[in-house]
Scaffold this motif. Structure first.
Motif, PDB file in Angstrom:
ATOM      1  N   GLY A 198       8.538  -2.194  12.582  1.00 37.02           N
ATOM      2  CA  GLY A 198       7.987  -2.038  11.179  1.00 37.02           C
ATOM      3  C   GLY A 198       6.740  -1.187  11.308  1.00 37.02           C
ATOM      4  N   ALA A 199       5.827  -1.525  12.203  1.00 37.76           N
ATOM      5  CA  ALA A 199       4.524  -0.709  12.407  1.00 37.76           C
ATOM      6  C   ALA A 199       4.767   0.800  12.727  1.00 37.76           C
ATOM      7  CB  ALA A 199       3.902  -1.254  13.490  1.00 37.76           C
ATOM      8  N   LEU A 200       5.937   1.083  13.595  1.00 39.62           N
ATOM      9  CA  LEU A 200       6.070   2.464  13.793  1.00 39.62           C
ATOM     10  C   LEU A 200       6.628   3.399  12.608  1.00 39.62           C
ATOM     11  CD1 LEU A 200       6.480   4.561  16.106  1.00 39.62           C
ATOM     12  CD2 LEU A 200       8.909   3.667  16.492  1.00 39.62           C
ATOM     13  N   VAL A 201       7.603   2.622  11.774  1.00 42.84           N
ATOM     14  CA  VAL A 201       8.210   3.350  10.834  1.00 42.84           C
ATOM     15  C   VAL A 201       7.100   3.388   9.557  1.00 42.84           C
ATOM     16  CG1 VAL A 201      10.020   3.096   9.073  1.00 42.84           C
ATOM     17  CG2 VAL A 201      10.535   2.733  11.304  1.00 42.84           C
ATOM     18  N   SER A 202       6.271   2.367   9.511  1.00 40.73           N
ATOM     19  CA  SER A 202       5.264   2.410   8.576  1.00 40.73           C
ATOM     20  C   SER A 202       4.115   3.382   8.839  1.00 40.73           C
ATOM     21  CB  SER A 202       4.589   1.194   8.342  1.00 40.73           C
ATOM     22  OG  SER A 202       5.689   0.346   7.967  1.00 40.73           O
ATOM     23  N   GLY A 203       3.766   3.538  10.071  1.00 44.69           N
ATOM     24  CA  GLY A 203       2.671   4.456  10.582  1.00 44.69           C
ATOM     25  C   GLY A 203       3.201   6.119  10.276  1.00 44.69           C
ATOM     26  N   VAL A 204       4.438   6.076  10.443  1.00 52.23           N
ATOM     27  CA  VAL A 204       4.982   7.545  10.469  1.00 52.23           C
ATOM     28  C   VAL A 204       5.143   7.918   9.035  1.00 52.23           C
ATOM     29  CG1 VAL A 204       7.073   8.993  10.667  1.00 52.23           C
ATOM     30  CG2 VAL A 204       6.389   7.429  12.339  1.00 52.23           C
ATOM     31  N   PRO A 241       0.780  -1.184  -0.062  1.00 44.65           N
ATOM     32  CA  PRO A 241       0.083  -0.011  -0.097  1.00 44.65           C
ATOM     33  C   PRO A 241       0.801   1.179  -0.064  1.00 44.65           C
ATOM     34  CG  PRO A 241      -0.222  -1.150   2.085  1.00 44.65           C
ATOM     35  CD  PRO A 241       0.491  -2.135   1.210  1.00 44.65           C
ATOM     36  N   LEU A 242       2.036   1.205   0.529  1.00 47.78           N
ATOM     37  CA  LEU A 242       2.829   2.585   0.456  1.00 47.78           C
ATOM     38  C   LEU A 242       3.033   2.806  -1.022  1.00 47.78           C
ATOM     39  CD1 LEU A 242       5.331   2.001   3.442  1.00 47.78           C
ATOM     40  CD2 LEU A 242       3.982   3.977   3.112  1.00 47.78           C
ATOM     41  N   ILE A 243       3.652   1.720  -1.580  1.00 52.37           N
ATOM     42  CA  ILE A 243       3.958   1.954  -3.081  1.00 52.37           C
ATOM     43  C   ILE A 243       2.831   2.194  -3.868  1.00 52.37           C
ATOM     44  CG2 ILE A 243       4.543   0.785  -5.011  1.00 52.37           C
ATOM     45  CD1 ILE A 243       6.221  -0.947  -3.442  1.00 52.37           C
ATOM     46  N   ALA A 244       1.637   1.713  -3.600  1.00 54.42           N
ATOM     47  CA  ALA A 244       0.130   2.201  -4.256  1.00 54.42           C
ATOM     48  C   ALA A 244       0.117   3.655  -3.965  1.00 54.42           C
ATOM     49  CB  ALA A 244      -0.850   1.123  -3.631  1.00 54.42           C
ATOM     50  N   PHE A 245       0.013   4.120  -2.686  1.00 57.06           N
ATOM     51  CA  PHE A 245      -0.264   5.540  -2.534  1.00 57.06           C
ATOM     52  C   PHE A 245       0.669   6.433  -3.129  1.00 57.06           C
ATOM     53  CE2 PHE A 245      -2.685   3.801   1.227  1.00 57.06           C
ATOM     54  CZ  PHE A 245      -4.051   4.267   0.856  1.00 57.06           C
ATOM     55  N   VAL A 246       1.807   5.968  -3.187  1.00 53.67           N
ATOM     56  CA  VAL A 246       3.048   6.840  -3.971  1.00 53.67           C
ATOM     57  C   VAL A 246       2.653   7.028  -5.444  1.00 53.67           C
ATOM     58  CG1 VAL A 246       5.437   7.250  -4.635  1.00 53.67           C
ATOM     59  CG2 VAL A 246       4.593   6.522  -2.323  1.00 53.67           C
ATOM     60  N   LEU A 247       2.350   6.122  -5.946  1.00 51.86           N
ATOM     61  CA  LEU A 247       1.893   5.879  -7.412  1.00 51.86           C
ATOM     62  C   LEU A 247       0.514   6.643  -7.692  1.00 51.86           C
ATOM     63  CD1 LEU A 247       2.672   2.217  -8.434  1.00 51.86           C
ATOM     64  CD2 LEU A 247       4.143   4.228  -8.763  1.00 51.86           C
ATOM     65  N   ILE A 248      -0.290   6.555  -6.862  1.00 57.23           N
ATOM     66  CA  ILE A 248      -1.782   7.250  -6.840  1.00 57.23           C
ATOM     67  C   ILE A 248      -1.639   8.671  -6.977  1.00 57.23           C
ATOM     68  CG2 ILE A 248      -4.051   7.597  -6.048  1.00 57.23           C
ATOM     69  CD1 ILE A 248      -4.028   4.594  -5.229  1.00 57.23           C
ATOM     70  N   PHE A 307      -4.669   4.984   8.459  1.00 55.76           N
ATOM     71  CA  PHE A 307      -4.079   3.769   8.425  1.00 55.76           C
ATOM     72  C   PHE A 307      -2.856   3.929   9.133  1.00 55.76           C
ATOM     73  CE2 PHE A 307      -1.482   0.254   6.229  1.00 55.76           C
ATOM     74  CZ  PHE A 307      -2.320  -0.762   6.773  1.00 55.76           C
ATOM     75  N   GLY A 308      -2.199   5.269   9.027  1.00 52.65           N
ATOM     76  CA  GLY A 308      -0.848   5.434   9.700  1.00 52.65           C
ATOM     77  C   GLY A 308      -1.064   5.481  11.290  1.00 52.65           C
ATOM     78  N   ILE A 309      -2.406   6.042  11.860  1.00 53.66           N
ATOM     79  CA  ILE A 309      -2.746   6.013  13.271  1.00 53.66           C
ATOM     80  C   ILE A 309      -2.926   4.384  13.544  1.00 53.66           C
ATOM     81  CG2 ILE A 309      -4.458   6.524  14.934  1.00 53.66           C
ATOM     82  CD1 ILE A 309      -4.716   9.252  13.061  1.00 53.66           C
ATOM     83  N   PHE A 310      -3.615   3.970  12.896  1.00 52.13           N
ATOM     84  CA  PHE A 310      -3.724   2.367  13.148  1.00 52.13           C
ATOM     85  C   PHE A 310      -2.556   1.471  13.383  1.00 52.13           C
ATOM     86  CE2 PHE A 310      -4.169  -1.827  11.511  1.00 52.13           C
ATOM     87  CZ  PHE A 310      -4.764  -2.628  12.212  1.00 52.13           C
ATOM     88  N   LEU A 311      -1.519   1.933  12.414  1.00 54.15           N
ATOM     89  CA  LEU A 311      -0.369   1.102  12.709  1.00 54.15           C
ATOM     90  C   LEU A 311       0.406   1.400  14.000  1.00 54.15           C
ATOM     91  CD1 LEU A 311       0.978   1.215   8.850  1.00 54.15           C
ATOM     92  CD2 LEU A 311       0.357  -0.846  10.372  1.00 54.15           C
ATOM     93  N   LEU A 312       0.527   2.972  14.486  1.00 53.76           N
ATOM     94  CA  LEU A 312       0.880   3.287  15.611  1.00 53.76           C
ATOM     95  C   LEU A 312       0.257   2.424  16.672  1.00 53.76           C
ATOM     96  CD1 LEU A 312       1.668   7.156  14.726  1.00 53.76           C
ATOM     97  CD2 LEU A 312       3.095   5.186  14.617  1.00 53.76           C
ATOM     98  N   ILE A 313      -1.036   2.605  16.717  1.00 53.04           N
ATOM     99  CA  ILE A 313      -1.783   1.975  17.792  1.00 53.04           C
ATOM    100  C   ILE A 313      -1.459   0.533  17.889  1.00 53.04           C
ATOM    101  CG2 ILE A 313      -4.208   1.213  18.553  1.00 53.04           C
ATOM    102  CD1 ILE A 313      -5.125   3.617  17.315  1.00 53.04           C
ATOM    103  N   LEU A 314      -0.985  -0.234  16.745  1.00 54.89           N
ATOM    104  CA  LEU A 314      -0.465  -1.550  16.749  1.00 54.89           C
ATOM    105  C   LEU A 314       0.792  -1.908  17.691  1.00 54.89           C
ATOM    106  CD1 LEU A 314      -0.957  -3.035  13.204  1.00 54.89           C
ATOM    107  CD2 LEU A 314      -2.383  -3.542  15.230  1.00 54.89           C
TER     108      LEU A 314
END
Length: 247
Positions: free
Chosen positions: A225-231, A74-81, A107-114
């Motif tokens: 991974g969740a922390l970095v991805s959320g940021v 999804p990171l790549i997907a959003f960058v392309l979109i 989704f970023g907040i969700f990952l940080l909550i994880l």
């Protein structure tokens, strides 16, 4: 003297224009690749989360790991979109981009909550694993103690043969001919029980250590991974502020 009809500056401008035109032509396909990746990610997450087992720390922990390990798509997907901002956008796409920008924030907040949830589940799983190992060891030690008690009471050839027949279900019980043979078998069996008791404790500690190492390695990998991805997702949301501006 003949003057050249070609102008170096004009040639550079023409080359730059051709390059820009070819680059613009690649933008729509890239965006559709992004939409496709995002759709596939959504389908994958739905399958991953069904059926939910929210009271099961193992399921929660493994599901968190599965989400984090898929987050690159999804990171790549959003960058392309979002590539190219508002250029070459049809009118119907603009409100969709605003919604997708908000989705990156959520989704970023969700990952940080994880992250705290992952830490809590790590401790819960470690506790459950220790309890399971302790229970298995306790059951095994109870069986060993029962054998030891029966061994102490086996003072005749008949009692010893009965004990050996219960321990060996394959019918390989030897016939004891004398008191000396009885004592030898009794000593051998006592040594075997002692070794079994020691090996049971050693194997339990080794299993406990190996499980804990694997658990904490996965916990570190997935929580980081969740922390970095959320940021990163929140950074994408901030960088796409242009989607929230009125045309």
């Amino acid at each position: 003297m003949t003057q050249s009809n070609s102008n170096p500056l004009t040639e550079k401008v023409d080359a730059l224009w051709k390059f820009s035109s070819s680059l613009l032509q690649t933008i729509p396909p890239l965006r559709w690749v992004g939409y496709t990746l995002l759709f596939l990610t959504f389908v994958d997450l739905v399958i991953l989360l069904i059926p939910p087992q929210l009271t099961n720390p193992v399921w929660e922990f493994q599901t968190m790991g599965a989400i984090v390990e898929r987050v690159a798509v999804p990171l790549i997907a959003f960058v392309l979109i979002f590539y190219g901002e508002q250029n070459l956008r049809p009118k119907w796409e603009r409100p969709l981009l605003s919604l997708l920008s908000l989705l990156t924030l959520l989704f970023g907040i969700f990952l940080l909550i994880l992250v705290p949830l992952g830490i809590i589940n790590t401790l819960r799983i470690d506790k459950q694993s220790n309890t399971q190992i302790d229970t298995q060891v306790e059951q095994r030690m109870t069986q060993i103690q029962q054998v030891q008690q029966q061994l102490e009471q086996a003072n005749t050839e008949e009692l010893m043969e009965n004990l050996l027949s219960r321990l060996d279900t394959q019918g390989r019980t030897p016939e004891i001919q004398s008191a000396q043979e009885l004592e030898e078998i009794k000593n051998q069996l006592s040594d075997f029980v002692t070794r079994t008791e020691s090996s049971t404790k050693t194997q339990a500690e080794e299993t406990r250590r190996n499980r804990r190492i694997l658990l904490f390695k996965n916990s570190l990998k997935w929580n980081l991974g969740a922390l970095v991805s959320g940021v990163l997702f929140i950074a994408i949301w901030k960088a796409t502020g242009w989607t929230r501006k009125r045309a």
